[in-house]
Motif scaffolding. Structure first.
Motif, PDB file in Angstrom:
ATOM      1  N   ASP A  39      30.930  39.345  63.052  1.00 45.32           N
ATOM      2  CA  ASP A  39      31.211  37.931  63.575  1.00 45.32           C
ATOM      3  C   ASP A  39      32.710  38.181  64.370  1.00 45.32           C
ATOM      4  O   ASP A  39      33.347  37.307  64.921  1.00 45.32           O
ATOM      5  N   GLY A  40      33.169  39.589  64.495  1.00 45.87           N
ATOM      6  CA  GLY A  40      34.330  39.958  65.047  1.00 45.87           C
ATOM      7  C   GLY A  40      35.598  39.587  64.211  1.00 45.87           C
ATOM      8  O   GLY A  40      36.618  40.018  64.875  1.00 45.87           O
ATOM      9  N   THR A  41      35.381  39.472  63.157  1.00 46.78           N
ATOM     10  CA  THR A  41      36.727  39.445  61.961  1.00 46.78           C
ATOM     11  C   THR A  41      37.099  40.862  61.977  1.00 46.78           C
ATOM     12  O   THR A  41      36.221  41.637  61.349  1.00 46.78           O
ATOM     13  N   GLU A  42      38.441  41.139  62.006  1.00 41.44           N
ATOM     14  CA  GLU A  42      39.084  42.391  61.717  1.00 41.44           C
ATOM     15  C   GLU A  42      39.740  42.501  60.541  1.00 41.44           C
ATOM     16  O   GLU A  42      40.570  41.583  60.225  1.00 41.44           O
ATOM     17  N   TRP A  43      39.267  43.260  59.472  1.00 34.56           N
ATOM     18  CA  TRP A  43      40.090  43.576  58.405  1.00 34.56           C
ATOM     19  C   TRP A  43      40.771  44.647  58.510  1.00 34.56           C
ATOM     20  O   TRP A  43      40.361  45.845  59.068  1.00 34.56           O
ATOM     21  N   ALA A  44      42.132  44.878  57.936  1.00 34.75           N
ATOM     22  CA  ALA A  44      42.826  46.160  57.850  1.00 34.75           C
ATOM     23  C   ALA A  44      43.892  46.359  56.661  1.00 34.75           C
ATOM     24  O   ALA A  44      44.370  45.302  56.130  1.00 34.75           O
ATOM     25  N   LEU A  45      43.886  47.474  56.403  1.00 38.15           N
ATOM     26  CA  LEU A  45      45.103  47.752  55.268  1.00 38.15           C
ATOM     27  C   LEU A  45      46.274  47.678  55.854  1.00 38.15           C
ATOM     28  O   LEU A  45      46.455  47.981  57.146  1.00 38.15           O
ATOM     29  N   TYR A  46      47.584  47.342  54.981  1.00 41.40           N
ATOM     30  CA  TYR A  46      48.831  47.166  55.424  1.00 41.40           C
ATOM     31  C   TYR A  46      49.648  47.771  54.358  1.00 41.40           C
ATOM     32  O   TYR A  46      49.447  47.207  53.273  1.00 41.40           O
ATOM     33  N   GLY A  47      50.563  48.737  54.747  1.00 44.20           N
ATOM     34  CA  GLY A  47      51.362  48.963  53.743  1.00 44.20           C
ATOM     35  C   GLY A  47      52.512  49.780  54.384  1.00 44.20           C
ATOM     36  O   GLY A  47      52.889  50.144  55.500  1.00 44.20           O
ATOM     37  N   ASN A  48      53.592  49.984  53.368  1.00 45.53           N
ATOM     38  CA  ASN A  48      54.835  50.536  53.567  1.00 45.53           C
ATOM     39  C   ASN A  48      55.521  51.059  52.624  1.00 45.53           C
ATOM     40  O   ASN A  48      55.794  50.494  51.382  1.00 45.53           O
ATOM     41  N   TYR A  49      55.738  52.674  52.597  1.00 52.02           N
ATOM     42  CA  TYR A  49      56.242  53.244  51.286  1.00 52.02           C
ATOM     43  C   TYR A  49      57.399  53.891  51.599  1.00 52.02           C
ATOM     44  O   TYR A  49      57.472  54.564  52.869  1.00 52.02           O
ATOM     45  N   GLN A  50      58.493  53.671  51.100  1.00 54.34           N
ATOM     46  CA  GLN A  50      59.810  54.249  51.443  1.00 54.34           C
ATOM     47  C   GLN A  50      60.477  54.849  50.037  1.00 54.34           C
ATOM     48  O   GLN A  50      60.271  54.408  48.946  1.00 54.34           O
TER      49      GLN A  50
END
Length: 393
Positions: A39-50
């Motif tokens: 249906d056009g829904t975009e799923w994505a992982l989101y991360g930040n490691y420091q």
């Protein structure tokens, strides 16, 4: 003095040397972190490691340290032109970050009146504050932001952007997701952007908020009046030490914040600065209290790229060459917590910085902070050298 562990240093060096040739041999910016449904829904992982390391000189209160600074992880969902959502948690501090659902008014009403967001998000007073930690130009934000910025609250906000201006207004009625900071806040931010294109930006903004904190009742049924406390670390994150501190101010009626901000980007050169003020209005005949501070910094990208700008904010530089982008920075910041009988102290810091954006997902930072503080007659002038290795997506 503690030394940087050889295993950690070796890992960072191998990562750096190994990834640079890979950047030339393959598209390391194209990570498989997104998935689009039928249906056009975009799923994505989101991360930040420091991972941070710091060496401290001329201080008997701040110790050398090295450890994880942030371990942020979450996911986003988006349906273009309709809505987007974000759920984000920091496993290092064990705190919730952004958790919200945002809708396009054109999808709701057939006409573009901006975007409506519901949930847990940052408040708009403080330019460096609303900048995502993954995009910070320096290892740590400036003195006045650490002391005055209100961080995140639960509520609803509206954002409206046009080619030459933007407006953001929010009402926050819930505590943070850690269960602290009861009360309400009304906040607004507006900016004039007469020049807004890639590599050429002028941004001049004004922001303000009124916070009305609630009192608390402990387990013994004792009521504690609302309180406020203004303090700041010396632009280092791996310490709990504050060189200046107002102490706890009781019988608080409201906290009022005011900010002026500016940004100029001209190709590889940019300047950014802001002034912040916080006023604590008190009851029971107690005197009001005011704290204020400012910072200004300059940035120059040696490899020719420009700092990205969108929706009233800045982001990490996207390198064009196979060996990444290199940025040099210089920042001066000051914070005054002395007012009337409250002697919270004064501090000013000078920070030299260098950033290496190896790819769109790997970033290395080095900062040297020269701090000068005076609090209750005691002067402390530590020197701090900081290093950071970062992976973000």
């Amino acid at each position: 003095m503690k030394t940087f562990p050889s295993k950690t240093l070796s890992a960072v060096m191998l990562c750096t040397l190994g990834l640079a040739p890979a950047a030339r041999a393959a598209d390391v910016n194209n990570w498989p972190i997104k998935y689009t449904t039928g249906d056009g829904t975009e799923w994505a992982l989101y991360g930040n490691y420091q991972y941070d390391w710091m060496d401290v000189r001329h201080s008997d209160t701040i110790e050398d340290s090295h450890t994880n600074r942030r371990k942020e992880f979450g996911f986003t969902a988006k349906k273009k032109g309709e809505w987007d959502a974000l759920v984000y948690f920091d496993f290092q501090s064990r705190q919730w970050l952004d958790v919200y659902w945002r809708m396009e008014t054109k999808w709701l009403f057939g006409q573009d009146y901006g975007k409506l967001r519901f949930g847990y998000s940052k408040l708009p007073v403080g330019f460096e504050g609303v900048t995502s930690a993954r995009n910070d130009s320096f290892v740590e934000i400036a003195l006045p932001l650490q002391a005055i910025y209100e961080t995140r609250r639960t509520g609803v906000d509206w954002a409206y952007e046009r080619p030459t201006y933007l407006v953001n207004v929010g009402y926050y009625f819930g505590e943070d997701l850690q269960g602290d900071n009861d009360g309400t806040t009304v906040a607004a931010r507006a900016a004039w952007t007469p020049l807004k294109q890639e590599g050429e930006v002028v941004h001049l903004g004004l922001s303000a908020s009124i916070e009305n904190p609630d009192g608390t009742t402990d387990g013994r049924g004792v009521y504690h009046s609302p309180s406020a406390r203004w303090r700041s670390r010396p632009e280092v994150g791996l310490t709990t030490v504050r060189l200046i501190d107002s102490g706890s101010l009781t019988h608080v009626d409201s906290n009022r914040r005011l900010g002026f901000e500016g940004l100029w980007i001209h190709g590889p050169l940019s300047f950014q600065g802001e002034y912040l003020q916080a006023q604590t209005k008190r009851t029971d005949g107690l005197a009001d209290y005011t704290a204020d501070g400012y910072y200004v910094f300059g940035s120059y990208v040696l490899t020719g790229e420009s700092r990205p700008y969108t929706a009233g904010n800045v982001a990490n530089i996207k390198p064009r060459g196979p060996w990444g982008a290199v940025e040099l920075l210089l920042r001066y910041s000051a914070l005054d917590l002395d007012d009337g009988k409250v002697r919270g102290g004064r501090e000013h810091d000078l920070t030299f910085g260098a950033n290496w954006y190896l790819t769109q997902h790997f970033k290395f930072q080095a900062n040297y902070v020269k701090a000068h503080s005076t609090h209750l007659g005691k002067r402390q002038d530590p020197d701090v050298f900081e290093l950071r290795a970062q992976v973000y997506f």
